[in-house]
Write an enzyme that holds these catalytic residues in place. Structure first.
Site, PDB file in Angstrom:
ATOM      1  N   TYR A  33      37.665  28.252  54.403  1.00 15.20           N
ATOM      2  CA  TYR A  33      37.785  28.325  55.862  1.00 15.20           C
ATOM      3  C   TYR A  33      37.330  29.707  56.321  1.00 15.20           C
ATOM      4  O   TYR A  33      38.034  30.690  56.123  1.00 15.20           O
ATOM      5  CB  TYR A  33      39.244  28.057  56.249  1.00 15.20           C
ATOM      6  N   LYS A  65      34.373  25.404  56.226  1.00 15.42           N
ATOM      7  CA  LYS A  65      34.656  25.179  57.645  1.00 15.42           C
ATOM      8  C   LYS A  65      34.290  26.480  58.323  1.00 15.42           C
ATOM      9  O   LYS A  65      34.929  27.516  58.096  1.00 15.42           O
ATOM     10  CB  LYS A  65      36.135  24.852  57.848  1.00 15.42           C
ATOM     11  N   GLU A  87      32.721  23.921  71.168  1.00 16.16           N
ATOM     12  CA  GLU A  87      31.790  24.150  72.271  1.00 16.16           C
ATOM     13  C   GLU A  87      30.364  24.401  71.783  1.00 16.16           C
ATOM     14  O   GLU A  87      29.433  24.522  72.569  1.00 16.16           O
ATOM     15  CB  GLU A  87      32.287  25.305  73.167  1.00 16.16           C
TER      16      GLU A  87
END
Ligand code: MN9
Length: 289
Positions: A135, A163, A190
């Site tokens: 991550y 990720k 976004e």
């Protein structure tokens, strides 16, 4: 075909009014996400307020989700912790609960040197048979060296992917084109179209909890080669996200879900309760959805 490609809700953790984890509401939320068509769930991460849960609570969330879904979709458990031993204990529970992979943010606060961070990942990866999704979230942990860590494990088959929660899409593209093909997930909702354009295999995000249909519209349009439709759906998502940011993204997401009839309560302290204006905005967004 990579079975992990796809879109995953960074699952929220519902709380009762008294602050306890609401495990019954958790099952409702999980069904809401999977019935909408998402590929799977990323459990116990930033959005799940993972660092505001006790270790035992995070484990119980893994057990509840694993038992409830039992093989119905892909499940990733965020076991990242500042303590390697704690991360390992949680990874073992994730494995026993039927999860498909573990994920971990780099250990933070003490500015650990690169060697310590590599050892943390190798310790977690050796502790279970599950593959690892590293991550990468430099804004939160202050660690900017994930590309070096990933390269150090590139020949370790247990490394499944990354990720990538960062605006640095050059780096996302680099993660995708190393010596071995890794599975890369875009982490900022976004920027999903942009992440996919740079090679991401899918996305993991918080807004997927309450607007899975819009996210799927982005993802499916992109995969069908209809970039203009993907951009339009991204614009729809971003209008909502931009409206949420001033009030606190997680607090807004929880209130939108509450308004949609999927009760998740509020965020844990020190998150502040949502303002009156925020509540009105959340209601407006829920009605529009
Ligand atoms: O897990 C989430 N990351 C963080 C992914 O919250 C740090 C994102 O989904 C964001 O919440 C979202 C809004 O900025 O992109």
């Amino acid at each position: 075909m990579n079975k992990f490609k796809g879109v995953y809700a960074a699952l929220m953790t519902p709380f009762q009014a008294n602050g306890a984890v609401d495990y019954e509401a958790l099952k409702v939320l999980v069904d809401h996400c999977i019935d909408a068509g998402l590929t799977g769930l990323y459990v116990g991460g930033s959005t799940g307020e993972g660092f505001l849960l006790t270790e035992e609570e995070r484990m119980e969330v893994f057990r509840t989700v694993g038992k409830h879904l039992g093989g119905k979709c892909n499940l990733f458990a965020h076991v990242g912790a500042i303590s390697t031993d704690s991360a390992i204990r949680m990874a073992k529970v994730a494995e026993d609960s039927g999860f498909d992979a573990v994920s971990a943010v780099a250990p933070f606060y003490y500015s650990f040197p690169l060697e310590a961070i590599k050892t943390y990942y190798s310790d977690i990866m050796s502790a279970t048979d599950l593959p690892m999704i590293m991550y990468n979230f430099p804004n939160a942990g202050g660690f900017n060296g994930m590309l070096d860590v990933v390269n150090a494990f590139i020949h370790n088959e247990k490394l499944l992917g990354i990720k990538h929660t960062s605006q640095n899409l050059f780096e996302l593209e680099r993660f995708k084109h190393l010596e071995r093909d890794l599975t890369v997930f875009n982490g900022f909702d976004e920027m999903l179209v942009a992440g996919l354009s740079m090679g991401a295999d899918g996305g993991i995000g918080s807004t997927y909890n309450f607007m899975p249909k819009i996210i799927l519209e982005i993802y499916n349009s992109f995969n069908n080669g209809d970039i203009s439709a993907a951009q339009k759906a991204q614009e729809k998502a971003n209008r909502i996200i931009a409206d949420m940011i001033p009030y606190g993204v997680f607090q807004m997401e929880k209130e939108i879900l509450n308004q949609l009839g999927v009760p998740v309560g509020e965020c844990r302290k020190p998150f502040l309760p949502l303002s009156t204006e925020g509540k009105a905005k959340a209601k407006e967004i829920a009605e529009m959805l």
